[in-house]
Design a protein around this motif. Structure first.
Motif, short mmCIF file in Angstrom:
data_model
loop_
_atom_site.label_atom_id
_atom_site.label_comp_id
_atom_site.label_asym_id
_atom_site.label_seq_id
_atom_site.Cartn_x
_atom_site.Cartn_y
_atom_site.Cartn_z
N GLU A 92 1.11 -1.16 0.23
CA GLU A 92 0.45 0.24 -0.53
C GLU A 92 1.03 1.34 0.48
N GLU A 93 2.37 0.79 0.93
CA GLU A 93 3.02 2.08 1.00
C GLU A 93 4.09 2.29 -0.27
N ALA A 94 4.15 1.54 -0.68
CA ALA A 94 3.91 1.11 -2.40
C ALA A 94 3.56 2.12 -3.33
N PHE A 95 2.15 1.84 -3.59
CA PHE A 95 1.46 2.06 -4.62
C PHE A 95 1.22 2.57 -4.06
N GLN A 96 1.29 4.18 -3.00
CA GLN A 96 0.51 5.79 -2.11
C GLN A 96 2.20 6.36 -3.62
N LEU A 97 3.11 5.76 -3.10
CA LEU A 97 4.83 6.50 -3.30
C LEU A 97 4.60 6.30 -5.39
N LYS A 98 4.62 5.63 -5.56
CA LYS A 98 3.94 5.66 -7.51
C LYS A 98 2.85 6.53 -7.56
N ALA A 99 2.46 6.63 -6.91
CA ALA A 99 0.99 7.50 -7.27
C ALA A 99 1.42 9.24 -7.23
N GLU A 100 2.03 9.12 -6.52
CA GLU A 100 2.51 10.86 -5.17
C GLU A 100 3.65 11.13 -6.83
N ALA A 101 4.18 9.79 -7.29
CA ALA A 101 4.78 10.61 -8.20
C ALA A 101 5.13 10.70 -9.47
N GLU A 102 3.56 10.57 -9.93
CA GLU A 102 3.26 10.28 -11.56
C GLU A 102 2.37 11.46 -11.41
N VAL A 103 2.43 11.74 -12.85
CA VAL A 103 1.99 13.33 -13.17
C VAL A 103 0.35 13.00 -13.90
N VAL A 104 -0.38 13.24 -13.38
CA VAL A 104 -1.77 13.32 -14.55
C VAL A 104 -2.13 14.37 -14.99
N THR A 105 -2.03 14.20 -16.24
CA THR A 105 -2.24 15.21 -17.17
C THR A 105 -4.55 14.60 -17.21
N LEU A 122 0.02 17.29 -11.00
CA LEU A 122 -1.21 18.15 -11.85
C LEU A 122 -1.02 18.88 -13.02
N LEU A 123 -0.99 18.25 -14.16
CA LEU A 123 -1.00 19.29 -15.46
C LEU A 123 -2.48 19.11 -15.87
N LEU A 124 -3.14 20.47 -15.40
CA LEU A 124 -4.18 20.83 -16.29
C LEU A 124 -4.16 22.07 -17.31
N ASN A 139 3.07 19.03 -7.72
CA ASN A 139 2.61 20.67 -7.92
C ASN A 139 1.70 20.40 -9.11
N ILE A 140 1.89 21.88 -9.27
CA ILE A 140 0.45 22.24 -9.84
C ILE A 140 0.73 22.88 -11.21
N PHE A 141 0.42 22.27 -12.45
CA PHE A 141 0.71 23.18 -13.26
C PHE A 141 -0.30 23.66 -14.72
N ILE A 142 -1.13 24.62 -14.76
CA ILE A 142 -2.31 24.72 -15.24
C ILE A 142 -1.93 25.77 -16.56
N ALA A 163 1.80 26.49 -10.82
CA ALA A 163 2.36 27.72 -11.75
C ALA A 163 0.99 27.87 -12.90
N ALA A 164 0.76 28.92 -13.52
CA ALA A 164 -0.38 29.07 -14.17
C ALA A 164 0.18 30.40 -15.68
N SER A 165 -0.81 30.12 -16.69
CA SER A 165 -0.07 30.76 -17.53
C SER A 165 -0.64 32.16 -17.67
N SER A 166 -2.03 31.58 -16.81
CA SER A 166 -2.28 33.19 -16.26
C SER A 166 -3.03 32.95 -14.68
N MET A 167 -2.33 33.67 -13.78
CA MET A 167 -2.60 33.80 -12.22
C MET A 167 -3.35 34.45 -12.22
N LYS A 168 -4.56 34.41 -11.62
CA LYS A 168 -5.45 35.06 -10.72
C LYS A 168 -7.00 34.42 -9.91
N PRO A 169 -5.75 33.68 -8.85
CA PRO A 169 -6.57 32.73 -8.16
C PRO A 169 -7.78 33.85 -7.55
#
Length: 226
Positions: A92-105, A122-124, A139-142, A163-169
């Motif tokens: 379970e810990e290994a799967f969690q570490l793997k998930a945390e290392a992945e980039v989800v697009t 996250l790459l949105l 990280n979050i890349f928008i 990071a965002a192309s336009s940062m107006k949060p």
């Protein structure tokens, strides 16, 4: 024939390091640890607090066993456990570490009331509208406009960035730090891509994206899968 030592104690400038054998039984290990710590401390006249790091090699310890070892060491009055390190983790810990290392697009618009959460980076490709929220363990890349809420490093990673192309949060969060929306004047409507990170004063800073090259050089792992 010399008896095998299950516990080896070494002193460092930071305190003590305990090397615990990973082959003997757990109960045998505890007995020898108790005996050796008592013998070591009897020879020490200085009673200031000593930090202890424990290395257990290829032995897996349950949470209960970790607490038992910590309690045993703390019984020696002036010892404080800084860390217990093991080479073994659960599936379970290994799967969690793997998930945390992945980039989800994800390619979509996050609208008001919607929440997108991922374990890793996250790459949105799209916008986060006011009232929308994106959350990531990394990280979050928008590639779009951030007008809603972004929370990076949600599991406690203070090295995470947004990071965002336009940062107006409406709000940005990194780990436990929160910052309101940055001020933008009308003349800055077409500013270059920006990023947010926690600085050495534990505050969230908004800066040009290029600043990350020096501040977070490990982000280059995204290139070529490194």
């Amino acid at each position: 024939m010399k008896n095998r030592q299950n516990v080896t104690i070494k002193g460092t400038k930071d305190g003590l390091v305990l090397y615990l054998d990973d082959v003997c039984s757990y109960e045998e290990l505890k007995r020898e640890l108790d005996q050796k710590l008592s013998a070591t401390l009897r020879t020490q006249e200085d009673r200031h607090v000593i930090g202890v790091k424990v290395e257990v090699g290829n032995r897996y310890l349950t949470e209960e066993q970790r607490e038992e070892l910590k309690a045993l060491i703390r019984q020696k009055k002036n010892l404080v456990v800084d860390d217990i390190e093991s080479n073994v983790i659960t599936k379970e810990e290994a799967f969690q570490l793997k998930a945390e290392a992945e980039v989800v697009t994800v390619s979509r618009i996050i609208r008001s009331g919607q929440v997108l959460k991922v374990a890793g980076d996250l790459l949105l490709i799209g916008d986060v509208n006011p009232g929308g929220e994106v959350i990531a363990g990394g990280n979050i890349f928008i590639m779009g406009t951030l007008k809603g809420i972004a929370h990076a490093g949600c599991f406690g990673n203070e090295e995470a960035v947004i990071a965002a192309s336009s940062m107006k949060p409406s709000q940005i969060r990194i780990s436990g730090c929160i910052n309101r929306a940055p001020d933008h004047s009308p003349s800055n409507e077409h500013r270059e891509m920006e990023c947010a990170y926690i600085n050495e004063d534990h505050q969230i800073i908004i800066d040009r994206l290029q600043a990350l090259i020096h501040l977070r050089p490990n982000l280059t792992r995204l290139e070529g899968g490194q």
